[in-house]
Design an enzyme around this catalytic site. Structure first.
Site, short mmCIF file in Angstrom:
data_model
loop_
_atom_site.label_atom_id
_atom_site.label_comp_id
_atom_site.label_asym_id
_atom_site.label_seq_id
_atom_site.Cartn_x
_atom_site.Cartn_y
_atom_site.Cartn_z
N ASP A 64 4.78 25.05 69.20
CA ASP A 64 4.38 23.69 68.83
C ASP A 64 5.12 22.70 69.72
O ASP A 64 6.04 23.08 70.44
CB ASP A 64 4.56 23.40 67.33
N PRO A 65 4.71 21.44 69.73
CA PRO A 65 5.28 20.49 70.70
C PRO A 65 6.77 20.25 70.46
O PRO A 65 7.29 20.42 69.35
CB PRO A 65 4.48 19.21 70.45
#
Length: 226
Positions: A64-65
């Site tokens: 995920d970011p």
């Protein structure tokens, strides 16, 4: 069909699905509630903006970011210019310096030049709340990115998938190994890089596989000026 298929087609089809409408509504509602969500709305789909479907040569899967200020901009492992290079990317650069003759470690973590050459830098989950890793897991993004990988798997040939860590490897189980090349290693995180990411030589191997297909190799050297 594969030559004419675009991300506009793939993403447009998903946007008609109820699950994806719910995902986008969830993210928007979080922003409306005043929560800080990364990356900014304009950058969420940058992986597709910089690397068109028919131009993809290599796929690198992230999770995920980044969830710190000014880091995430829609390309996995990459950060905006002026932001300190995160630890996993430090190890990616360390491996590149060992693997690619003449590679110079840049003073930034901005990987857009990779994306523009056909490296799809795809996170499994495309948004995150500030300071809360995995906060947007299980909100529908995983289904969306499964569909993205499935479209590449079915409509392209000879792609090179770099799967680092168990999360990416599980995500990549659907990839047809007869049609595509899959290279696996531990995650470049400081927790696991020394278990075999460092020394994996995935970058030179990727270029060998591309050249064997008559495809131009990737210039892995980001510009030294960000």
């Amino acid at each position: 069909m594969s030559e004419s298929l675009t991300w506009h087609d793939v993403i447009g089809n998903e946007k008609q699905q109820a699950y994806f409408q719910q995902t986008l509504q969830f993210v928007e509602s979080q922003r409306q509630a005043g929560k800080v969500i990364y990356p900014p709305a304009k950058d969420v789909f940058n992986a597709f903006r910089f690397t068109e479907f028919g131009d993809v040569k290599v796929v690198i899967l992230g999770q995920d970011p980044y969830h710190g200020p000014n880091q995430a901009h829609g390309l996995c492992f990459s950060v905006l210019p002026g932001v300190k290079t995160p630890p996993s990317l430090v190890n990616i650069y360390k491996e590149l310096a060992q693997d690619i003759p003449g590679f110079q470690i840049p003073p930034h973590g901005y990987l857009q030049s990779w994306a523009q050459q056909g490296v799809l830098l795809l996170n499994t989950v495309l948004t995150v709340e500030q300071g809360m890793a995995h906060s947007h897991a299980n909100t529908g993004w995983e289904t969306f990115t499964d569909r993205v990988i499935d479209a590449l798997n079915q409509h392209r040939n000879g792609l090179i998938f770099l799967l680092w860590g168990s999360h990416a490897q599980k995500k990549g189980q659907m990839i047809d190994r007869q049609r595509h090349h899959v290279l696996m290693a531990p995650h470049p995180s400081p927790l696991s890089a020394h278990r075999g990411f460092l020394g994996c030589r995935h970058f030179s191997k990727t270029n060998q596989l591309l050249q064997a297909q008559g495809i131009a190799p990737i210039n892995w050297q980001p510009e030294l000026e960000s």
